[in-house]
Each structure stands twice: as structure tokens, then as C-alpha cells.
Design a protein around this motif. Structure first.
Motif, mmCIF file in Angstrom:
data_model
loop_
_atom_site.group_PDB
_atom_site.id
_atom_site.type_symbol
_atom_site.label_atom_id
_atom_site.label_comp_id
_atom_site.label_asym_id
_atom_site.label_seq_id
_atom_site.Cartn_x
_atom_site.Cartn_y
_atom_site.Cartn_z
ATOM 1 N N TRP A 182 55.905 -37.787 17.565
ATOM 2 C CA TRP A 182 55.231 -38.199 16.329
ATOM 3 C C TRP A 182 54.812 -39.661 16.274
ATOM 4 O O TRP A 182 53.964 -40.031 15.458
ATOM 5 N N ALA A 183 55.338 -40.507 17.132
ATOM 6 C CA ALA A 183 55.138 -41.942 16.954
ATOM 7 C C ALA A 183 53.761 -42.430 17.391
ATOM 8 O O ALA A 183 53.371 -43.554 17.041
ATOM 9 N N ALA A 184 52.997 -41.629 18.124
ATOM 10 C CA ALA A 184 51.660 -42.076 18.521
ATOM 11 C C ALA A 184 50.760 -42.299 17.316
ATOM 12 O O ALA A 184 49.781 -43.051 17.401
ATOM 13 N N GLU A 185 51.071 -41.677 16.184
ATOM 14 C CA GLU A 185 50.304 -41.889 14.962
ATOM 15 C C GLU A 185 50.669 -43.205 14.285
ATOM 16 O O GLU A 185 49.984 -43.629 13.351
ATOM 17 N N LEU A 186 51.753 -43.840 14.750
ATOM 18 C CA LEU A 186 52.275 -45.005 14.053
ATOM 19 C C LEU A 186 52.156 -46.287 14.865
ATOM 20 O O LEU A 186 51.782 -47.331 14.332
ATOM 21 N N GLY A 187 52.541 -46.246 16.126
ATOM 22 C CA GLY A 187 52.635 -47.478 16.897
ATOM 23 C C GLY A 187 52.134 -47.333 18.308
ATOM 24 O O GLY A 187 51.556 -46.311 18.692
#
Length: 679
Positions: free
Chosen positions: A224-229
């Protein structure tokens, strides 16, 4: 963080969480891509990752934590000194650009306006002055805080939870270019929620800031973190040891699909140069992080670094693998018996191929150009990125790789392959096991892997001073065509009284390429001076080991694994049953013993040690030379000790293996109780 030990308290920076746990390069070298964006990059649109358009290749730079932790030497002078060294030693030119501050840069209290302030002793001129200095060198500054009420140090420095927008703006005002956002004291707030808030806060500043999500892989950020950082930690903290580096590498390798330009798996910072590993192991560390397209953040105090450390960190050809614009993370082709082949697709169509030896003895590791993903071709060019030599191959990619070593190749279907000499493989049959005062017979092989012949081929084997090494068959060949081998038998004798341990033998070949160029190639082998097991056998824990690797801390003799330090185990205890003799290990683990062909059986009572509480699941294997002789199913903490017995008749080497049971390595403390060998 992920728990590799038997208690919630670990000797790591996260000890305070308590109840809140949570092709080919040309022979002249390679060009490293320039930084993706300048500080003038426009702000991303609302809802986009904070670092959109940044980190199109994995970030490269420095972070002080691994070498200084919170000690007083972490200060303004050190940070400026690192920036100076980046320029003076060519690291900036090699691609390193971020100089990052980790924990303990701030005062323990916010000021009256609720803002963070720099520790006046460490940073008397403030963070902006440090940023200005770093920027004046053409570099960028990074900073650290935590997604909690406090950071991860034991002093109580304020974290950013509830202050995300004001802290982010403060960082931007200071000129910060990179934020590492940790995971301590987070009050149980959902991970995606708290990291999203900081994403939005960074975006609102309008300043391009690379966003490093450091939640230790607890909530599978690769999903999920590719959408954030721009990058996210996939593991707990690394430490400066072979076992730690190996364990982290194994956790990160399966996550290749999640990585790409602007969003990277982060297996933590580099330990290269900190002194806990050999230069061979550090080259493996740097090679594998590059093949995994991992961020390359130097963790050593470069003011104290050796020339060998700078040589490793500034290898442009290896860095180019990490920084390849295609942004592919390498994938595992094979890993049988600790012999790893990992291949990475490159933008120019070539492949970077890592031949990595996990074991404690030299190993032959092989693959082919087509298995690595290249099309069928008459021949290929092969660039060795550590020796900086280029050869041709008919398709085979093979090397005898030293213990804990890595051969890193860049292979291409190159129409100019014939301009290079043929590749040769240097190999030793089996392991070099030598009993002091007795003659051992060894066989070496020099094999032409090239499409072109090698002529006037010679082989020479040398050993330590005082050893006798004598050829027992031909050491020369007029010519070797593709796939042909010069095999030489040798008699090797270590002087009587030589202590057990490992000693270097070196195999060297000289040959001529079709162009007439003379080529010299050599490879070291580790010879093991061994002692035959006693008549009748006995407890294996009382015998010298050939090698040992362990998932957390060392393999312990006659005690449990305990924590990370040597000698910190407890009595071996499985289901309440105590064993006075045996081994305490932690998945993944491998221990080798010399049997000398004189033993028949290995027996043990095995299971998960009671010190793990209600956690842990492992499986045990006993290997006879290269054959698995016995194994258990998955054993858990609530199970009594299980008996295991293996027929090892005729084996030269017995290997004891512990795997993680297929569910990761949390609390996998594995006991080999009452471990005996019959001879």
C-alpha cells in the motif's frame, strides 16, 4: 518491529516501544543517472504521494545511525564533514546526494509555539544552517522523526503524531529534502492512516521532499505504501553482522514486484565499513542491495573509513546496477543449498546476475544467459563488476564463489563478443578438508566457458607458508575448446600441529585469447583443517564446527539462542524438558561438522525453545554431504520435543539446517537437544 528474539525488548533502537509494539557496462565504467529533480520541482497534486516525481532511482546518500546512534559524536561538525567527504572522495560524483540526520538531532521539548528545535549542543547553528552548508556542496539534507508521540530513542524526543502539518512545514522552511518517518510510540493509530497524514502534510508544503516510510514491514507496506511515499522499510533494523544482513536480504528478495521508479523496497541502510563483517561480506552486502534496487544509504562514519570501504562504496559499475532507470528489482532464479542466483533486468536489455554463496565454504554456482532472461545468441559478453574484466561466453555463467562472497556479472547479447577473451571457470571438486599431518587429495578444474578457445592454458595451486602442494597430474593444456576442461589432481598436506580453522588456497590459471592477449585469473578457496571425530562419536556440540550461520545472534553451544549476543542463552528447554547438551539456533540456520566418512548416524530431540512464549514455528533438516537425510514437519512452541535420526554413513560433512516453517522468522528459536553423532 518484527521480533527475531524471545522477548519484546531487543538490543536495537526500538527498545522503547513497550506496550505500543507495532549490456554490459563498457570496460571503461558506467554513468550514474543524475538526480531526478531539483528543489524547484512543483508540488504534486492533492492526494498524490508526497514525493511524486522524486526518487526515480533508489536514493543514495548517508545516514548516521548505524555508526553513531545517539552518541555525542553525532553533531553539526560530523554532518558537515560527511558532506565534505562526499565531494572530496568522489562519492557525490558516484551518485550519493543525501546527507541524512537520524534520531537525537532535536531537543526533548517543543518550544512555546509547539515547534521542534535542534539540540543546541549538537547543532548550535540550527538545522537550516546545516542544510545551507550541505546545499552549498551540491548535496541534499535529510531529517528524521517518528509517526508517534516520541521518537525511538530512550530520551523522549517529540514525535510528529498530531503535529504533522506544522512539522512538515518547519522541515520545508529549513530546506529539508528527505524525511525518514519512523514507527515508535504510535498509540496504535492505523499505520496507513498515520503515514497518509504525513504524506499530505509534506505535499502541502510545496517543497519536493523524498518520503521514507519506516514502519519496519509490520503492516506489509509493499502492498500500500506506493500511494504514499518513495520507499518503505520491509524489515526490522539491520545490524553490522553477517546473520543480520543475510536475514534481511532473504526477507526483501521476494518483494521484487512492489519496487519501481519512485517507490522502492528498503531493506535498511548499509553497514559497509562499520567493522563487523569482512570485506568479502561487505562486497556481498553492496552487491545484493544493488541487485535488489535498494536505497544505498552509507551507515559508516566516513571520517574513519578505510580505503577498502571507499573502494566498495564507490564502485561505479555496481552502483549503475542499483541506479538503472528501468527500476526493476532483481528476482531469485535459484537458491539451492545456499547457492543463490539473482537476476535483474536492465534498461539496455542486459542482465545483472549475482552468484551469491551463503555458505561457509567455496561453492560452484551456475546459471545460463537464457535462464537469466536473455535471448538465444551465438555468444554473450560478460562483465565482472568487481574485477572490471570483460570476457565472452557461449552461454554458461559459472563461478566458484568464496564463502559469503558474491560474483556480480553484467551479461549482454553483444555483437562485439568476439573482441573479448573467453571466460574460464575455476573450480574445486568438493570441499578442501585437510587433517593436519595427513595428505588430502584435491582436484581442480579450469573450464573454457567461452565461444572462442583458450590456448596455452596452465593451472597452479598455492597454499599457506609451510603447506606442501604437489601436482599429481598435468597442469597445462595446449588448448581448451568451448566446454573442455583441464582437470588437475593435487596432494595437499598441512603441517602436523596446524590448528583447526580455515586457510586460503588459491587456484590461478593463465591462458591466451585468440587475439594473442595473455589472461590471468585466480580464485581463492577456503581449506578447512579438521579433526576426525572420536571413535564412537559423541555430542556434536563438543566438536569443532566447519561453519555456522544463524538468523539472529550466533548459534549457541549447550544453551538456547537467547538474544543477539554470544553466550546469552538459557538451558535448552522444549515443552518443559531440559537438555544439558545440544545447540541453540534461530531460523534460518545452518551448521556444518566434519564426519570424515567414519560416522553412521546423527540423532537429536528437537523443537522450539520455551523462551519464545507462545510463538515460533520451525522445521529441522539433517544433510549428509549434499543429500537431505532426515527432516521434521513444522514444529511449534506448544509441541513436545520430537526425535529425529539420520543415516549419514560415508558422509564427509554433516549439515544441520533449521528453516522458518514457511511463515517468516519471528521468535523461531530452535533447539537441537541431546545432539549426538555415532562413529
Amino acid at each position: 518491529m518484527r521480533h527475531f528474539s524471545s522477548s519484546a525488548t531487543r538490543t536495537s533502537r526500538h527498545r522503547v516501544i513497550g506496550a505500543l509494539t507495532a549490456a554490459l557496462l563498457c570496460a571503461a565504467g558506467a554513468t550514474v543517472p543524475a538526480a531526478a529533480h531539483s528543489p524547484a520541482t512543483p508540488a504534486p497534486p492533492a492526494g498524490a504521494p508526497a514525493g511524486s516525481g522524486l526518487a526515480l532511482t533508489p536514493p543514495m546518500g548517508f545516514n548516521n545511525w548505524n555508526s553513531t546512534h545517539c552518541r555525542a559524536e553525532f553533531n553539526e561538525s560530523m554532518v558537515k564533514g560527511i558532506a565534505d567527504i562526499f565531494v572530496e572522495k568522489g562519492l557525490k560524483e558516484a551518485g550519493y546526494e543525501y546527507v541524512n540526520l537520524d534520531d537525537c538531532w532535536a531537543k526533548t521539548q517543543r518550544n512555546a509555539d509547539g515547534k521542534l528545535e535542534a539540540d543546541p549542543v549538537r547543532f548550535p547553528n540550527g538545522i537550516k544552517a546545516v542544510a545551507d552548508y550541505v546545499h552549498s556542496k551540491g548535496l541534499k539534507l535529510g531529517i528524521y522523526t517518528s509517526a508517534g508521540t516520541r521518537t525511538c530513542d530512550s530520551v523522549g524526543i517529540p514525535g510528529a503524531l498530531g503535529h504533522e502539518f506544522s512539522d512538515a512545514q518547519q522541515f520545508a522552511d529549513w530546506g529539508v529534502d528527505y524525511l525518514k518517518y519512523d514507527n515508535c510510540n504510535n498509540l496504535g493509530v492505523d499505520a496507513k492512516e498515520r503515514y497518509t497524514t504525513m504524506r499530505d502534510a509534506l505535499a502541502a508544503t510545496g517543497r519536493p521532499i523524498v518520503y521514507s516510510i519506516c514502519e519496519w514491514g509490520e503492516n506489509k507496506p509493499w502492498e500500500w505504501a506506493a500511494e504514499l511515499g518513495n520507499l518503505w522499510r520491509t524489515t526490522g533494523d539491520i545490524n553490522d553482522s553477517w546473520n543480520s544482513m543475510l536475514s534481511i536480504m532473504k526477507q526483501n528478495l521476494p518483494l521484487a514486484a512492489a519496487a519501481g521508479p519512485g517507490h522502492w523496497n528498503d531493506p535498511d541502510m548499509l553497514e559497509v565499513g562499520n567493522g563487523g563483517m569482512t570485506d568479502t561480506e561487505y562486497r556481498t552486502h553492496f552487491s545484493m542491495w544493488s541487485v535488489m534496487a535498494a536505497p544505498l544509504l552509507i551507515g559508516a562514519d566516513l571520517r574513519k573509513a578505510t580505503p577498502e570501504t571507499f573502494d566498495i562504496l564507490s564502485n561505479h559499475e555496481v552502483i549503475a546496477v542499483d541506479q538503472d532507470p528501468l527500476g526493476k528489482q532483481g528476482t531469485v532464479l535459484s537458491s539451492d543449498g545456499g547457492r543463490w542466483v539473482v537476476a535483474k533486468e536492465m534498461q539496455d536489455g542486459s542482465r545483472a546476475v549475482a552468484l551469491f554463496n551463503e555458505t561457509g565454504s567455496a561453492q560452484r554456482i551456475s546459471t545460463t544467459a537464457t535462464e537469466a532472461g536473455l535471448p538465444e545468441a551465438t555468444a554473450y559478453s560478460v562483465r565482472d563488476l568487481w574485477t572490471h574484466t570483460t570476457t565472452n561466453t557461449a552461454g554458461g555463467l559459472s563461478a566458484t564463489v568464496p564463502a559469503h562472497g558474491t560474483v556480480l556479472l553484467r551479461v549482454a547479447a553483444d555483437k562485439h563478443w568476439a573482441a573479448y577473451p573467453p571466460a574460464v571457470e575455476l573450480a574445486l571438486d568438493g570441499s578442501a578438508l585437510v587433517e593436519a599431518g595427513r595428505t588430502a587429495k584435491l582436484t581442480t578444474r579450469v573450464t573454457d566457458l567461452g565461444r572462442t578457445p583458450a590456448t596455452k592454458v596452465s593451472a597452479a595451486l598455492t597454499g599457506p607458508a609451510g603447506w606442501q602442494v604437489r601436482a599429481d597430474s598435468a597442469t597445462t593444456a595446449a588448448a581448451l575448446a568451448t566446454g573442455r576442461t583441464l582437470a588437475t589432481r593435487w596432494q595437499v598436506t598441512a603441517p602436523a600441529g596446524t590448528a583447526t580453522g580455515t586457510y586460503d588456497l588459491t587456484l590461478t590459471t593463465r591462458y591466451r585469447a585468440p587475439s594473442g592477449k595473455q589472461v590471468r585469473s585466480s580464485v581463492p578457496f577456503q581449506a578447512h583443517v579438521v579433526v576426525a571425530p572420536p571413535a564412537g562419536g559423541g555430542y556434536l556440540s563438543d566438536l569443532p564446527r566447519l561453519s555456522a550461520s544463524n538468523g539472529y545472534g550466533p548459534v549457541e553451544k549447550d544453551t538456547s539462542n537467547g538474544e543477539s549476543a554470544a553466550g546469552d542463552g538459557k538451558p535448552l528447554t522444549i515443552g518443559g524438558q531440559v537438555f544439558t547438551k545440544g545447540l541453540g539456533a534461530h531460523a534460518s540456520s545452518s551448521v556444518e561438522y566434519y564426519a570424515g566418512g567414519a560416522c553412521s548416524t546423527v540423532t537429536a530431540s528437537v523443537g522450539v525453545d520455551d523462551e519464545t512464549g507462545a510463538k515460533g514455528s520451525v522445521a529441522f533438516e539433517i544433510w549428509s554431504d549434499g543429500t537431505k537425510a532426515a527432516s521434521t514437519g513444522v514444529l511449534t512452541n506448544d509441541m513436545a520435543a520430537q526425535s529425529v535420526s539420520a543415516d549419514v554413513s560415508g558422509a564427509q560433512v554433516v549439515r544441520l539446517v533449521v528453516t522458518d516453517g514457511g511463515d517468516g522468522v519471528d521468535y523461531d528459536h530452535a533447539d537441537w537437544g541431546d545432539l549426538r553423532i555415532t562413529c
